[in-house]
Design an enzyme around this catalytic site. Sequence first.
Site, short mmCIF file in Angstrom:
data_model
loop_
_atom_site.label_atom_id
_atom_site.label_comp_id
_atom_site.label_asym_id
_atom_site.label_seq_id
_atom_site.Cartn_x
_atom_site.Cartn_y
_atom_site.Cartn_z
N GLY A 31 -22.21 -10.01 -53.55
CA GLY A 31 -21.92 -11.56 -54.59
C GLY A 31 -22.74 -12.45 -54.40
CE LYS A 90 -16.22 -7.09 -54.89
NZ LYS A 90 -17.25 -7.94 -54.10
CG ASN A 122 -14.54 -3.52 -55.60
OD1 ASN A 122 -13.52 -3.60 -55.69
ND2 ASN A 122 -15.05 -3.82 -54.15
CD GLU A 148 -20.16 -2.26 -50.81
OE1 GLU A 148 -20.17 -2.43 -52.14
OE2 GLU A 148 -19.09 -3.16 -50.41
CD GLU A 206 -15.36 -8.91 -51.33
OE1 GLU A 206 -14.25 -8.45 -52.08
OE2 GLU A 206 -16.47 -9.31 -51.95
CG HIS A 259 -14.84 -4.35 -49.74
ND1 HIS A 259 -15.03 -5.79 -49.78
CD2 HIS A 259 -15.77 -4.20 -50.90
CE1 HIS A 259 -16.12 -5.98 -50.54
NE2 HIS A 259 -16.53 -4.87 -51.27
CB SER A 312 -26.66 -8.25 -55.39
OG SER A 312 -25.92 -9.33 -54.81
P1 PGA Z 1 -21.30 -7.26 -56.05
O1 PGA Z 1 -19.93 -6.58 -55.05
O2 PGA Z 1 -21.70 -5.98 -56.81
O3 PGA Z 1 -20.72 -8.18 -56.69
O4 PGA Z 1 -22.20 -7.69 -54.84
C1 PGA Z 1 -20.20 -5.20 -54.32
C2 PGA Z 1 -18.97 -4.92 -53.61
O5 PGA Z 1 -18.24 -5.75 -53.14
O6 PGA Z 1 -18.64 -3.66 -53.61
#
Ligand code: PGA
Length: 250
Positions: A173, A11, A9, A167, A97, A95, A213
């Site tokens: 992140g 983003k 992903n 998640e 976010e 997601h 992560s």
């Molecule tokens: P990350 O993000 O691997 O940077 O923690 C995962 C995601 O948001 O899908």
Amino acid sequence: MRIPLIAGNWKMNKTIGEARAFARELHSLLPDHTAVQMLVCPPFTMLYELHGLLAEAGIQLGAQDLFWEDNGPYTGEISAAMLIDTGCSHVIIGHSERRQVIGETDAAVNKKLTAACRVGIIPILCIGETLEERKAGQAEKIVSKQMDLALQGLALEQGEKLVIAYEPIWAIGTGINASGQDAQQMSRFIRQLLVNKYGPAIAGSVRVLYGGSVKEDNIEEFMQQEDIDGALIGGASLNAASYANIVRLV
Ligand code: PGA
């Protein structure tokens, strides 16, 4: 048998030039044969451009969102059919976010998921609890509610047509990943919810990914878990070498 899925992903990152360079580099780094299904989800602006390059490397293309209507007066939105037109096979929906920053509701997630399934693009439904919810012992309750609302009214004839990404929000992140054991426990719980709703045969072929992560250091721990069928990877998927290494470790 559920084939492992490693989904990147991106983003809101990379220019078209950077994306092309990534695809070429990844192609040169990947092993000749892999039993892993690979997917990259770049921003909308790069989808069409990347489709051919990624396909040459055996990588599928996904988007990060869609809108539930097919076409019409919806300024700024992109439909499922438009994504398929660019070469997408998958789309990330809900997601955290988008839920937290953009204010996407469970009702919107349900409409998006329904549209994706109707038009024939595979949704990757994201669910997960906050740190406060986990500390309060509410994680399963939250995940169950998110699943319930997202999948409301959704008939699923084949488990392969749905992917769930667990998640935990506190792991995204942050560099602080869930333990393999905690992620397995939640993935098992998610699969049981799917069994209750769709029966064991369909539930048994839905892929449940872990996200938050994930990197080269911890991918093996997740892949050893019985109910985890792959990963949704943010940060570590931006770098072709680390994405390729993760695929190799799987
Ligand atoms: P990350 O993000 O691997 O940077 O923690 C995962 C995601 O948001 O899908």
